[in-house]
Design a protein around this motif. Structure first.
Motif, PDB file in Angstrom:
ATOM      1  N   SER A  57      -7.347   2.800   3.912  1.00 46.68           N
ATOM      2  CA  SER A  57      -6.757   2.364   2.653  1.00 46.68           C
ATOM      3  C   SER A  57      -6.836   0.858   2.565  1.00 46.68           C
ATOM      4  N   ILE A  58      -6.912   0.340   1.354  1.00 42.40           N
ATOM      5  CA  ILE A  58      -6.969  -1.107   1.182  1.00 42.40           C
ATOM      6  C   ILE A  58      -5.682  -1.766   1.665  1.00 42.40           C
ATOM      7  N   ARG A  59      -4.582  -1.023   1.706  1.00 43.14           N
ATOM      8  CA  ARG A  59      -3.328  -1.577   2.199  1.00 43.14           C
ATOM      9  C   ARG A  59      -3.370  -1.827   3.703  1.00 43.14           C
ATOM     10  N   GLY A  60      -4.433  -1.379   4.339  1.00 39.04           N
ATOM     11  CA  GLY A  60      -4.558  -1.616   5.759  1.00 39.04           C
ATOM     12  C   GLY A  60      -5.271  -2.900   6.107  1.00 39.04           C
ATOM     13  N   ILE A  61      -5.617  -3.702   5.104  1.00 39.95           N
ATOM     14  CA  ILE A  61      -6.435  -4.880   5.380  1.00 39.95           C
ATOM     15  C   ILE A  61      -5.629  -6.153   5.589  1.00 39.95           C
ATOM     16  N   LEU A  62      -4.486  -6.336   4.909  1.00 44.39           N
ATOM     17  CA  LEU A  62      -3.842  -7.646   4.931  1.00 44.39           C
ATOM     18  C   LEU A  62      -2.321  -7.552   4.949  1.00 44.39           C
ATOM     19  N   SER A  63      -1.728  -8.401   5.781  1.00 42.08           N
ATOM     20  CA  SER A  63      -0.290  -8.685   5.773  1.00 42.08           C
ATOM     21  C   SER A  63      -0.120 -10.191   5.597  1.00 42.08           C
TER      22      SER A  63
ATOM     23  N   LYS B 253       8.845 -16.142  -6.287  1.00 39.96           N
ATOM     24  CA  LYS B 253       8.780 -15.966  -7.742  1.00 39.96           C
ATOM     25  C   LYS B 253       7.335 -15.890  -8.214  1.00 39.96           C
ATOM     26  N   THR B 254       6.475 -16.740  -7.683  1.00 40.82           N
ATOM     27  CA  THR B 254       5.054 -16.671  -8.075  1.00 40.82           C
ATOM     28  C   THR B 254       4.383 -15.447  -7.461  1.00 40.82           C
ATOM     29  N   PHE B 255       4.834 -15.047  -6.285  1.00 39.53           N
ATOM     30  CA  PHE B 255       4.313 -13.842  -5.624  1.00 39.53           C
ATOM     31  C   PHE B 255       4.583 -12.612  -6.485  1.00 39.53           C
ATOM     32  N   PHE B 256       5.810 -12.446  -6.950  1.00 37.68           N
ATOM     33  CA  PHE B 256       6.150 -11.288  -7.775  1.00 37.68           C
ATOM     34  C   PHE B 256       5.475 -11.341  -9.143  1.00 37.68           C
ATOM     35  N   ALA B 257       5.275 -12.563  -9.647  1.00 43.79           N
ATOM     36  CA  ALA B 257       4.697 -12.695 -10.988  1.00 43.79           C
ATOM     37  C   ALA B 257       3.188 -12.498 -11.004  1.00 43.79           C
ATOM     38  N   LEU B 258       2.493 -12.871  -9.930  1.00 43.00           N
ATOM     39  CA  LEU B 258       1.031 -12.943 -10.000  1.00 43.00           C
ATOM     40  C   LEU B 258       0.294 -12.071  -8.986  1.00 43.00           C
ATOM     41  N   PHE B 259       0.942 -11.675  -7.911  1.00 35.96           N
ATOM     42  CA  PHE B 259       0.233 -10.940  -6.853  1.00 35.96           C
ATOM     43  C   PHE B 259       0.485  -9.450  -6.992  1.00 35.96           C
ATOM     44  N   ASP B 260      -0.570  -8.655  -6.784  1.00 39.13           N
ATOM     45  CA  ASP B 260      -0.448  -7.198  -6.802  1.00 39.13           C
ATOM     46  C   ASP B 260       0.152  -6.761  -5.467  1.00 39.13           C
ATOM     47  N   ILE B 261       1.462  -6.578  -5.447  1.00 35.72           N
ATOM     48  CA  ILE B 261       2.133  -6.312  -4.182  1.00 35.72           C
ATOM     49  C   ILE B 261       1.794  -4.932  -3.630  1.00 35.72           C
ATOM     50  N   SER B 262       1.267  -4.044  -4.466  1.00 38.93           N
ATOM     51  CA  SER B 262       0.885  -2.721  -3.969  1.00 38.93           C
ATOM     52  C   SER B 262      -0.329  -2.790  -3.043  1.00 38.93           C
ATOM     53  N   SER B 263      -1.067  -3.908  -3.083  1.00 36.18           N
ATOM     54  CA  SER B 263      -2.256  -4.062  -2.239  1.00 36.18           C
ATOM     55  C   SER B 263      -1.929  -4.646  -0.872  1.00 36.18           C
ATOM     56  N   LEU B 264      -0.692  -5.122  -0.679  1.00 32.58           N
ATOM     57  CA  LEU B 264      -0.293  -5.789   0.553  1.00 32.58           C
ATOM     58  C   LEU B 264       0.464  -4.805   1.435  1.00 32.58           C
ATOM     59  N   ALA B 265       0.127  -4.779   2.724  1.00 28.66           N
ATOM     60  CA  ALA B 265       0.825  -3.873   3.642  1.00 28.66           C
ATOM     61  C   ALA B 265       2.277  -4.306   3.815  1.00 28.66           C
TER      62      ALA B 265
END
Length: 401
Positions: free
Chosen positions: A65-71, A91-103
């Motif tokens: 899964s792509i969630r296995g690539i980055l922490s 705040k910028t993390f929640f606004a701009l980053f796709d948190i579903s892609s991060l482990a």
């Protein structure tokens, strides 16, 4: 797979590192694939015959899964400035980053700072109830979780600077990382554009020598790394590189070869773990972490140019995690298996108060092309209050998102 086969697989595709001959055993005359294979086999046979284990044992990792690539990994202190910068970052993390892609987002603190950091994360998370935040997104570790040497009961390193401890934790916490790679962040870093985990990587075809591929072996992933020619670095950065090389008893030339050395950087979890084994085996020490912490004291550095080095860079430590990591990965001829030149750090990062006052973040940073990176920073040395930084960047978030 036998030891020889593993070594051949790890070396055969890596002769492209001929420009790194200052560290590796390959010569610049290795110009063809067949020559590379023969030379790699010769090296493997020699290593086994002489009973010398290879510097690095690589097995291709297949991601399910792509969630296995980055922490994300970040060390945080519970000071007013650090917690304020952490709020801006989240705040910028929640606004701009796709948190579903991060482990996961791993935050590392001292025992006494843990509750304050957890509360800050909870407070910011509560402001973004419109965002679906996985319950296991954030994980909190203490210094002693990553290194027994930093346990409160250990007194040997209590006097070390937070910088020295932070450098060790960037490597030692790899044992707790569940993904193929992890990005070392610092609280002053904030996100500047819509991005996800793959924004930190270059995707290409999967080959037998690729380090990380998807499950069907069609794509490989190399971390995009901000790298700069050694010769173009300032004296302090060159001193850190020299100190790191002296620490590992390696030679490094101040020349035009590019190397990592600026934040943030994405590390291979496997490389960071095997670095510890390399240090223990090479120097025959009980603890590679204690070895690094011992060498954080400038008076224990053994190098011919020690006096000149310390005149240039007096702050602890005289080595850093980025350079130690790069030196080891380069010496083991695997750096380009895991990394590729690319831009993660925004080119318009702010390093001085003068730059900050002339900075127009919406046009200079948030609306720049993606190839200029996905994050930026205002360095703490500017002494700009986090609230003032937030006032400048908040209006940019709406248009950036």
């Amino acid at each position: 797979m036998t030891q020889v086969q593993k070594l051949v697989a790890g070396l055969a595709g890596l002769v492209i590192l001929g420009w790194l001959t200052g560290f590796g055993p390959l010569s610049k005359s290795s110009s063809t694939a067949s020559d590379a294979t023969v030379q790699a086999m010769d090296l493997a046979d020699t290593a086994v015959e002489n009973n010398h284990p290879p510097l690095f044992m690589q097995e291709q990792l297949a991601l399910t899964s792509i969630r296995g690539i980055l922490s994300f990994l970040e060390t945080v202190e519970a000071t007013e400035g650090s917690l304020g910068r952490l709020q801006n970052q989240l705040k910028t993390f929640f606004a701009l980053f796709d948190i579903s892609s991060l482990a996961e987002f791993v935050l590392v603190t001292s025992d006494e700072d843990a509750e304050a950091v957890k509360q800050t994360v909870q407070d910011v998370s509560n402001q973004y109830q419109q965002v679906t935040i996985p319950s296991d997104l954030f994980r909190f570790l203490t210094h002693s979780d990553c290194s027994d040497e930093l346990a409160p009961s250990r007194k040997a390193y209590t006097g070390l600077s937070s910088s020295s401890k932070q450098q060790l934790l960037r490597l030692a916490c790899a044992q707790h990382i569940k993904t193929a790679y992890y990005a070392n962040l610092e609280t002053e870093i904030f996100f500047t554009r819509q991005s996800n985990a793959l924004s930190f990587f270059k995707e290409s075809n999967c080959h037998s020598y690729s380090a990380v591929c998807n499950s069907d072996k069609t794509s490989s992933y190399q971390a995009a790394s901000d790298i700069y020619p050694i010769l173009e670095r300032g004296v302090e950065q060159q001193a850190l590189l020299l100190g790191s090389a002296a620490l590992l008893s390696l030679e490094v030339a101040i020349d035009w070869r590019p190397a990592i050395g600026v934040m943030p950087q994405v590390f291979s979890t496997d490389v960071a773990k095997q670095l510890g084994s390399y240090i223990q085996n090479k120097f025959q020490v009980r603890s590679w972490q204690a070895f690094l912490l011992d060498q954080a004291h400038p008076d224990k550095l053994t190098i011919s140019s020690r006096r000149a080095l310390l005149d240039v860079y007096r702050a602890e430590p005289v080595w850093d995690a980025y350079n130690v990591y790069w030196l080891f990965a380069t010496r083991a001829c695997v750096f380009e298996n895991f990394h590729v030149p690319g831009s993660v750090l925004q080119a318009t990062a702010v390093w001085s108060s003068e730059m900050f006052h002339a900075w127009s973040p919406c046009t200079d940073t948030f609306h720049q092309p993606p190839e200029l990176g996905v994050v930026s920073l205002v360095h703490p040395s500017t002494n700009i209050a986090p609230s003032e930084i937030w006032d400048r960047i908040q209006p940019c978030l709406t248009t950036a998102s």
